[in-house]
Write an enzyme that holds these catalytic residues in place. Structure first.
Site, PDB file in Angstrom:
ATOM      1  CG  MET A   1      44.193  33.049   4.821  1.00  7.29           C
ATOM      2  SD  MET A   1      45.370  32.224   3.728  1.00  7.29           S
ATOM      3  CE  MET A   1      45.647  30.676   4.604  1.00  7.29           C
ATOM      4  CG  HIS A   2      47.380  33.104   9.028  1.00  5.81           C
ATOM      5  ND1 HIS A   2      47.545  31.786   8.672  1.00  5.81           N
ATOM      6  CD2 HIS A   2      47.963  33.835   8.044  1.00  5.81           C
ATOM      7  CE1 HIS A   2      48.212  31.729   7.521  1.00  5.81           C
ATOM      8  NE2 HIS A   2      48.464  32.944   7.116  1.00  5.81           N
TER       9      HIS A   2
ATOM     10  CG  ASP B   1      43.870  36.745   2.349  1.00  2.00           C
ATOM     11  OD1 ASP B   1      44.560  35.706   2.443  1.00  2.00           O
ATOM     12  OD2 ASP B   1      44.135  37.786   2.968  1.00  2.00           O
TER      13      ASP B   1
END
Length: 506
Positions: A81-82, A240
């Protein structure tokens, strides 16, 4: 007979699974790629590396499907992520992607909190501005690489870059988008208020879907590169953690998971949005349509034990070398012989700072209460318990917001150990259930794909049919639980005392 593909763009490599409707893993493939650290605290990857590795993984899975005469019916995507992938008007990558663990954006986090307002940000996006999130990375590019910033037309999360290359479609899902700091969690769409405050155009961001929704299909070009059939539907998927929760069966009120990998995670499903006023817990959208989750993160969980093995475990390493045993197994066996509480020894697992609940990058690890009576096995016992107490810090806060898990699905390398499992069940005070399939994120992505093409009516049914428990449930030992409740009450006093003392200040 039909099967689904789950593809996970991890931090260390791409992993894929071919999954039958009953949850049988028919084939696995994984291809690693490098992590780029151009400067200390910086963490980047070249999205083209993801693409090359993913194509290798998908070709291997497509070949396996043909060999077993299985019909691939859908692809689900998940990944780290991110991260921030910057594309120009032609859809070309402008610079390497900045990843979730990149630490360069402290000034930009401050700027976001000033522009949006710290309380307002938490109320809309569910989280404080942390260096890991995507939004501060965009502001960093604007400040430090203005030439590159002028070329930006699209910004994607890692898994969504794969979707774009496979299908030509710009899309994301609510769970992954929640990790940008730009999503209004209640509306499950981009926040006009935050985008305006940060002076970012809405047109840069992809359309937001729910996890099992179809976002597009494999294009002719995508098919030539990946070996997947053209026209194969691609589902939105999930970040995830959310995808791992689907793959672990955490899709209903009362269900949660504890993950004991390098870092530790406590992830709890919630039917409604609950935001931690302190910001210590993350609140995100789930990959289950319309649902949410709360998550606490311990940065050095299994990482603490690995550090111990590398630093102080040379004797176990030597024995392991001679006998072919696993050095971790030897360390845990030694710890099992020590009584609970390690004879007054405590361990704070803040070796890399801490996220939940302290939000303190300056925090450091410690053994507290050392005496002449303590031996190395006491150090290990205290370490295992300290990681357990750190995970309990997250669970206690989740329970404090009115989310009450009844059982914890236990995943990650640490829970393979019966010793650590027993300690964890007693400290957390909940039964632990292990699962037959360990690749949570890719497995969850495959299940979301199955829901999207109608193999299952909904995510809950997919989980009932395809997620299978492994072995006995580890129930908390009641006598041990009582001991650990007393010790935990003391443990919670240690960090504040050290923090006040100023020992960690630079």
């Amino acid at each position: 007979s039909p099967c689904c593909i789950g593809l996970d763009i991890g931090t260390t490599g791409a992993r894929g699974l071919l999954v039958s409707p009953t949850g049988e893993v028919l084939a696995r493939a994984a291809v690693p790629y490098p992590l780029l650290t151009p400067r200390p605290g910086w963490s980047e990857q070249d999205p083209e590396d993801w693409w090359d590795a993913s194509c290798q993984v998908l070709r291997a899975l497509a070949a396996a499907a043909r060999q077993s005469s299985r019909r691939m019916v859908a692809l689900g995507l998940t990944g780290q992520m991110h991260g921030a992938v910057f594309l120009d008007a032609q859809g070309e990558v402008i610079r390497p992607a900045l990843l979730w663990n990149d630490q360069r954006t402290a000034a930009e986090c401050q700027e976001i909190e000033e522009r949006v307002g710290a309380d307002r940000l938490r109320a809309i996006a569910g989280n404080p501005a942390l260096t890991g999130f995507q939004a501060p990375k965009i502001l960093w590019l604007r400040r430090h690489e203005p030439e590159a910033y002028r070329r930006v037309r699209y910004i994607l999360l890692p898994k969504d870059f794969l979707r774009y290359r496979l299908s030509g479609v710009l899309a994301t899902d609510a769970s992954d988008a929640a990790g940008t700091l730009l999503l209004a969690l209640r509306e499950r769409d981009w926040s006009a208020e935050i985008l305006q405050a940060l002076d970012l155009p809405l047109s840069w961001f992809p359309r937001v879907y729910e996890g099992p929704e179809v976002t597009g299909e494999v294009s002719r070009e995508g098919s030539l590169a990946s070996g997947l059939p053209a026209g194969l539907p691609i589902m939105a998927g999930g970040g995830d953690n959310a995808a791992a929760a689907v793959g672990s069966g955490v899709v209903r009120e009362g269900s949660a998971l504890v993950s004991l990998g390098t870092s530790g995670v406590v992830f709890a499903h919630s039917d409604t949005l609950k935001i931690d006023p302190s910001g210590a817990l993350h609140a995100f959208c789930h990959a289950v349509p319309g649902k949410y989750h709360l998550m606490g993160v311990v940065l050095s969980a299994g990482g603490s034990l690995r550090w111990y093995r590398d630093t102080l475990g040379s004797e176990e390493e030597a024995v392991a070398g001679r006998t072919g045993q696993d050095p971790y197994h030897l360390l845990l066996e030694e710890a099992a012989r020590v009584s609970p509480g390690a004879e007054g020894l405590y361990f704070l697992p803040y070796l890399a700072g801490e996220r939940t609940p302290h939000m303190d990058p300056q925090a450091r690890g410690a053994w507290i209460g050392l005496s002449l009576a303590h031996r190395r096995e006491h150090l290990v016992r205290a370490l295992l318990e300290g990681v357990g107490f750190a995970l309990k810090d997250s669970l206690v806060r989740i329970q404090g917001l009115g989310v009450n898990p009844r059982v914890l699905q236990a995943v990650g390398g640490g829970v393979q150990s019966p010793v650590w499992r027993k300690i964890l069940a007693a400290i957390l005070g909940l039964p632990l259930q292990r699962l037959a399939v360990e690749e949570g994120p890719a497995f969850g992505a495959a299940l979301l794909a199955g829901v999207g093409v109608g193999l299952y009516p909904d995510v809950e049914t997919a989980v009932t049919r395809a997620v299978h428990p492994l072995g006995e449930v580890e129930k908390p030992d009641l006598a041990l639980k009582e001991v650990y409740e007393r010790l935990y009450a003391r443990y919670t006093r240690l960090y504040p005392a050290l923090q006040r003392s100023g020992v960690w200040q630079e």
